[in-house]
Design a protein around this motif. Structure first.
Motif, mmCIF file in Angstrom:
data_model
loop_
_atom_site.group_PDB
_atom_site.id
_atom_site.type_symbol
_atom_site.label_atom_id
_atom_site.label_comp_id
_atom_site.label_asym_id
_atom_site.label_seq_id
_atom_site.Cartn_x
_atom_site.Cartn_y
_atom_site.Cartn_z
ATOM 1 N N SER A 97 0.829 -1.174 -0.390
ATOM 2 C CA SER A 97 0.382 0.113 0.257
ATOM 3 C C SER A 97 0.345 1.217 0.009
ATOM 4 N N SER A 98 0.458 2.178 -0.274
ATOM 5 C CA SER A 98 0.468 3.490 -0.008
ATOM 6 C C SER A 98 1.764 3.921 1.196
ATOM 7 N N PHE A 99 3.135 4.128 1.329
ATOM 8 C CA PHE A 99 3.730 5.123 2.994
ATOM 9 C C PHE A 99 2.332 5.814 3.388
ATOM 10 N N LYS A 100 1.753 6.624 2.857
ATOM 11 C CA LYS A 100 0.433 6.641 4.043
ATOM 12 C C LYS A 100 -0.225 6.316 4.490
ATOM 13 N N THR A 101 -0.708 5.457 4.117
ATOM 14 C CA THR A 101 -1.809 4.223 4.201
ATOM 15 C C THR A 101 -1.291 3.378 5.352
ATOM 16 N N TRP A 102 -0.328 3.310 5.223
ATOM 17 C CA TRP A 102 0.735 2.194 6.338
ATOM 18 C C TRP A 102 0.544 2.688 7.722
ATOM 19 N N PHE A 103 1.573 3.996 7.214
ATOM 20 C CA PHE A 103 1.737 5.398 8.226
ATOM 21 C C PHE A 103 0.393 5.501 9.249
ATOM 22 N N TYR A 104 -1.150 5.715 8.204
ATOM 23 C CA TYR A 104 -2.206 5.816 9.337
ATOM 24 C C TYR A 104 -2.474 4.614 9.927
ATOM 25 N N ARG A 105 -2.934 3.664 9.350
ATOM 26 C CA ARG A 105 -2.804 2.748 10.337
ATOM 27 C C ARG A 105 -2.179 2.563 11.698
ATOM 28 N N ILE A 106 -0.962 2.456 11.633
ATOM 29 C CA ILE A 106 -0.416 2.538 12.899
ATOM 30 C C ILE A 106 -0.798 4.261 13.454
ATOM 31 N N VAL A 107 -0.944 5.060 12.939
ATOM 32 C CA VAL A 107 -1.198 6.550 14.102
ATOM 33 C C VAL A 107 -2.610 6.114 15.072
ATOM 34 N N ILE A 108 -3.547 5.224 13.818
ATOM 35 C CA ILE A 108 -4.841 4.055 14.037
ATOM 36 C C ILE A 108 -5.603 3.536 15.286
ATOM 37 N N ASN A 109 -3.651 2.387 15.103
ATOM 38 C CA ASN A 109 -3.540 1.792 15.499
ATOM 39 C C ASN A 109 -2.914 2.064 17.524
ATOM 40 N N GLU A 110 -2.281 3.009 17.578
ATOM 41 C CA GLU A 110 -1.600 3.643 18.240
ATOM 42 C C GLU A 110 -2.718 4.140 19.030
ATOM 43 N N ALA A 111 -3.963 4.867 18.566
ATOM 44 C CA ALA A 111 -4.817 6.013 19.286
ATOM 45 C C ALA A 111 -5.589 5.172 19.885
ATOM 46 N N PHE A 112 -5.909 4.007 18.953
ATOM 47 C CA PHE A 112 -7.023 3.206 19.693
ATOM 48 C C PHE A 112 -6.800 2.016 21.095
ATOM 49 N N GLN A 113 -5.318 2.091 20.814
ATOM 50 C CA GLN A 113 -4.362 1.679 21.747
ATOM 51 C C GLN A 113 -4.264 2.418 22.827
ATOM 52 N N ARG A 114 -4.136 3.709 22.861
ATOM 53 C CA ARG A 114 -3.804 4.850 23.844
ATOM 54 C C ARG A 114 -5.708 4.661 24.992
ATOM 55 N N LEU A 115 -7.093 4.938 23.538
ATOM 56 C CA LEU A 115 -8.009 4.707 24.802
ATOM 57 C C LEU A 115 -8.057 3.342 25.428
ATOM 58 N N ARG A 116 -7.803 2.504 24.886
ATOM 59 C CA ARG A 116 -7.790 0.504 25.767
ATOM 60 C C ARG A 116 -7.174 0.957 26.980
ATOM 61 N N GLU A 117 -6.296 1.462 26.840
ATOM 62 C CA GLU A 117 -4.566 1.410 28.093
ATOM 63 C C GLU A 117 -5.899 2.911 28.562
#
Length: 184
Positions: free
Chosen positions: A64-84
């Motif tokens: 996928s594009s770097f942008k898509t890959w990067f935003y997937r990481i940001v989204i995962n981090e954000a939801f991880q932060r919410l869970r924590e």
């Protein structure tokens, strides 16, 4: 352009990573804030995301594009932060209810002077930022906005520090009271 800088970074040019930070930080913050709803947490999410991207850049396959890959990481981090935060919040509520009832019971038998001494001692034992914000908010009756203006921090950051300060203050007061009861 992304692929050029990916190659540079993978070949050891760590300065090339600045390209990603400058090009993606604003959009990453926008994504993070939409999930976590707090500026301070969003900043942490973005920072952690960039660290992960740097560490895992070798695993980027280009499917996928770097942008898509990067935003997937940001989204995962954000939801991880919410869970924590949710886990921490549930634990802290249970702990605070227990500590609060213990503190209230012990404070009832103290004179106002003894309470003042206890509060002053507790303020000495918590983090400087927390002590400052608690003093300004409760003892000087300043708003979070005023404190933010005076310190140069964001209002969201002041609220986070205030929240953490309350929790830490409660724990310290409880510990001091328990130690006081042990010596009596």
């Amino acid at each position: 352009m992304d692929n050029l800088y990916i190659k540079k970074v993978l070949n050891g040019d760590t300065e090339g990573f600045r390209y990603f930070i400058s090009n993606y930080k604003d959009l990453a913050f926008s994504v993070a804030i939409s999930v976590v709803k707090d500026e301070f947490w969003a900043e942490e999410v973005v920072q952690e995301s960039f660290i992960k991207v740097f560490q895992k850049l070798k695993s980027f396959k280009g499917r996928s594009s770097f942008k898509t890959w990067f935003y997937r990481i940001v989204i995962n981090e954000a939801f991880q932060r919410l869970r924590e935060e949710k886990k921490q919040h549930l634990y802290q509520n249970e702990l605070q209810e227990t500590e609060l009832s213990s503190v209230e019971n012990n404070l009832n038998g103290m004179t106002p002077e003894e309470q003042t001494i206890l509060v002053q001692e507790a303020l000495k034992q918590i983090q400087p930022k927390e002590s400052l914000v608690l003093r300004l908010f409760y003892l000087e009756d300043q708003s979070a906005k005023t404190i933010a203006d005076e310190t140069g921090w964001t209002e969201a950051n002041v609220r986070v520090i205030l929240h953490r300060g309350r929790k830490n203050m409660l724990s310290v007061v409880n510990r001091l009271l328990c130690n006081e009861l042990k010596t009596v």
